[in-house]
Design a protein around this motif. Structure first.
Motif, PDB file in Angstrom:
ATOM      1  N   GLU A  78       0.826  -1.207   0.000  1.00 40.25           N
ATOM      2  CA  GLU A  78       0.000   0.000   0.000  1.00 40.25           C
ATOM      3  C   GLU A  78       0.861   1.258   0.000  1.00 40.25           C
ATOM      4  O   GLU A  78       0.536   2.251  -0.674  1.00 40.25           O
ATOM      5  N   ALA A  79       1.955   1.224   0.750  1.00 39.46           N
ATOM      6  CA  ALA A  79       2.857   2.379   0.787  1.00 39.46           C
ATOM      7  C   ALA A  79       3.459   2.639  -0.590  1.00 39.46           C
ATOM      8  O   ALA A  79       3.550   3.792  -1.036  1.00 39.46           O
ATOM      9  N   LEU A  80       3.842   1.589  -1.274  1.00 38.10           N
ATOM     10  CA  LEU A  80       4.403   1.748  -2.610  1.00 38.10           C
ATOM     11  C   LEU A  80       3.367   2.298  -3.584  1.00 38.10           C
ATOM     12  O   LEU A  80       3.668   3.154  -4.427  1.00 38.10           O
ATOM     13  N   LEU A  81       2.144   1.812  -3.475  1.00 37.62           N
ATOM     14  CA  LEU A  81       1.088   2.251  -4.392  1.00 37.62           C
ATOM     15  C   LEU A  81       0.670   3.695  -4.145  1.00 37.62           C
ATOM     16  O   LEU A  81       0.265   4.403  -5.076  1.00 37.62           O
ATOM     17  N   SER A  82       0.749   4.154  -2.909  1.00 38.26           N
ATOM     18  CA  SER A  82       0.319   5.512  -2.581  1.00 38.26           C
ATOM     19  C   SER A  82       1.476   6.508  -2.563  1.00 38.26           C
ATOM     20  O   SER A  82       1.253   7.708  -2.349  1.00 38.26           O
ATOM     21  N   GLY A  83       2.686   6.025  -2.776  1.00 32.42           N
ATOM     22  CA  GLY A  83       3.854   6.885  -2.733  1.00 32.42           C
ATOM     23  C   GLY A  83       4.189   7.520  -4.072  1.00 32.42           C
ATOM     24  O   GLY A  83       3.322   7.679  -4.938  1.00 32.42           O
ATOM     25  N   GLN A  84       5.446   7.853  -4.237  1.00 35.45           N
ATOM     26  CA  GLN A  84       5.885   8.526  -5.448  1.00 35.45           C
ATOM     27  C   GLN A  84       5.745   7.613  -6.662  1.00 35.45           C
ATOM     28  O   GLN A  84       5.650   6.388  -6.539  1.00 35.45           O
ATOM     29  N   PRO A  85       5.745   8.168  -7.874  1.00 35.61           N
ATOM     30  CA  PRO A  85       5.607   7.352  -9.081  1.00 35.61           C
ATOM     31  C   PRO A  85       6.728   6.319  -9.212  1.00 35.61           C
ATOM     32  O   PRO A  85       7.889   6.598  -8.919  1.00 35.61           O
ATOM     33  N   LEU A  86       6.333   5.134  -9.661  1.00 38.54           N
ATOM     34  CA  LEU A  86       7.291   4.055  -9.912  1.00 38.54           C
ATOM     35  C   LEU A  86       7.283   3.640 -11.376  1.00 38.54           C
ATOM     36  O   LEU A  86       7.975   2.687 -11.754  1.00 38.54           O
ATOM     37  N   THR A  87       6.517   4.338 -12.187  1.00 42.75           N
ATOM     38  CA  THR A  87       6.310   3.918 -13.567  1.00 42.75           C
ATOM     39  C   THR A  87       7.557   4.023 -14.432  1.00 42.75           C
ATOM     40  O   THR A  87       7.600   3.463 -15.530  1.00 42.75           O
ATOM     41  N   HIS A  88       8.571   4.724 -13.958  1.00 43.08           N
ATOM     42  CA  HIS A  88       9.826   4.820 -14.730  1.00 43.08           C
ATOM     43  C   HIS A  88      10.696   3.586 -14.557  1.00 43.08           C
ATOM     44  O   HIS A  88      11.656   3.395 -15.321  1.00 43.08           O
ATOM     45  N   LEU A  89      10.395   2.740 -13.567  1.00 48.99           N
ATOM     46  CA  LEU A  89      11.217   1.557 -13.316  1.00 48.99           C
ATOM     47  C   LEU A  89      11.012   0.518 -14.408  1.00 48.99           C
ATOM     48  O   LEU A  89       9.882   0.237 -14.815  1.00 48.99           O
ATOM     49  N   THR A  90      12.100  -0.069 -14.853  1.00 47.90           N
ATOM     50  CA  THR A  90      11.995  -1.170 -15.814  1.00 47.90           C
ATOM     51  C   THR A  90      11.768  -2.494 -15.098  1.00 47.90           C
ATOM     52  O   THR A  90      11.339  -3.467 -15.719  1.00 47.90           O
TER      53      THR A  90
END
Length: 323
Positions: A261-273
């Motif tokens: 949940e913390a990861l989903l509500s935190g900063q964007p992660l969409t740049h990660l490959t």
């Protein structure tokens, strides 16, 4: 020791275990720079590691050696790693081309991870200023007369990859890494382990790494195998370092729904490959949300050894590697 195996390649080279002086070896040895040399003296009769090392420098053109792995070094009992450190440091000038070093390439069939203790490896880092890759395996379970597993802050211009595989990584090592000057560091992987085997790392100890200021070239960060994985995920969710990363691993630990949940509500992660979460305790709906966010091909959410875990029957979570 789950997830620990002898590597078949190291630093892009096939691994070859050097035959001991008493072993029959009719074929000529390959060129010194064409393989990663693995040295192991255990189970070879009265052969000490010092004698094997002398055989190595007498038999192989060590001036051309690019990669070296240190396997089991003891004879009858699990001896301190400190004499091996002394040999490496004392002969550093004979291995001027060394780019990659693996300290304690040992698997469970040879010795459980918690049964052998590393020593202070700072002299090795300082002696090999040309190293680009360093892997270290071991725990910290101090025994009288043995030098504790440790690292002091260092300045190293060449090191690109640093990996510590441990069932219990001392906080002092993590603090030393965060205080070190490693301008070329691209890959950092830390198996933090559990308190029972000396793993006392806190989120506060990770602060310099998470700040992003310590290692400007860092592109992969692995904070893995931890029993405080939810806390780490919560810190990562707002950590400045994430913006510069290409891949992130929070695998092998006790990561559950709170951390997800913390990861989903935190900063964007969409740049990660790549986001590696394997060996986790996250419920399926949250795994699906993470996959929807990044794309299924970029999230490794396989559960592995904890696939049969039932929170109603067994509330205790386990890391992948401890003993």
């Amino acid at each position: 020791m789950t997830e620990i195996e002898h590597p078949e390649t190291f630093h892009g080279l096939p691994v070859l275990t050097l035959p001991g002086p008493a072993q029959s070896h009719t074929a000529p040895l390959p060129a010194a720079d064409s393989v990663a040399w693995r040295l192991e003296s255990a189970w070879q009769g009265d052969l000490t590691f010092a004698a094997l090392w002398q055989h190595f420098v007498d038999t192989v053109d060590t001036a051309q050696v690019r990669a070296l792995l240190i396997g089991p070094w003891w004879q009858e009992e699990y001896e301190s790693f400190a004499p091996v450190v002394d040999l490496l440091v004392g002969h550093a000038d004979r291995i001027p081309a060394l780019k990659a070093l693996f300290l304690a390439d040992v698997v469970s069939e040879e010795c459980e991870l918690s049964w052998f203790e590393m020593s202070d490896i700072t002299p090795v880092v300082e002696a090999f200023g040309q190293l680009e890759e360093l892997a270290v395996r071991g725990c910290d379970e101090p025994i009288d007369g043995k030098e504790p597993f440790g690292l002091q802050p260092v300045r190293h211009k060449a090191l690109k990859s640093l990996r510590f595989e441990s069932g219990g990584l001392p906080s002092g090592i993590v603090r030393a890494i965060g205080a070190s000057e490693l301008p070329a560091l691209v890959h950092l992987e830390l198996w933090l382990g559990v308190a029972e085997y000396g793993g006392d790392v806190t989120v506060e100890d990770l602060a310099p790494v998470l700040s992003g200021a310590a290692f400007p070239a860092l592109r992969h960060l692995g904070l893995q195998n931890s029993e405080i994985q939810d806390e780490i995920a919560a810190a990562v969710a707002s950590a400045p370092v994430v913006a510069q990363l290409e891949s992130l691993s929070l695998a092998m630990g006790t990561l559950g729904d709170e951390g997800a949940e913390a990861l989903l509500s935190g900063q964007p992660l969409t740049h990660l490959t790549s986001l590696d979460l394997h060996h986790h305790y996250i419920s399926d709906p949250l795994v699906d949300r993470l996959r929807d966010l990044l794309g299924a091909d970029r999230v490794n959410g396989e559960i592995h050894e904890v696939e049969d875990w039932d929170p109603e029957e067994d509330g205790h979570r386990y890391v992948a590697v401890s003993e």
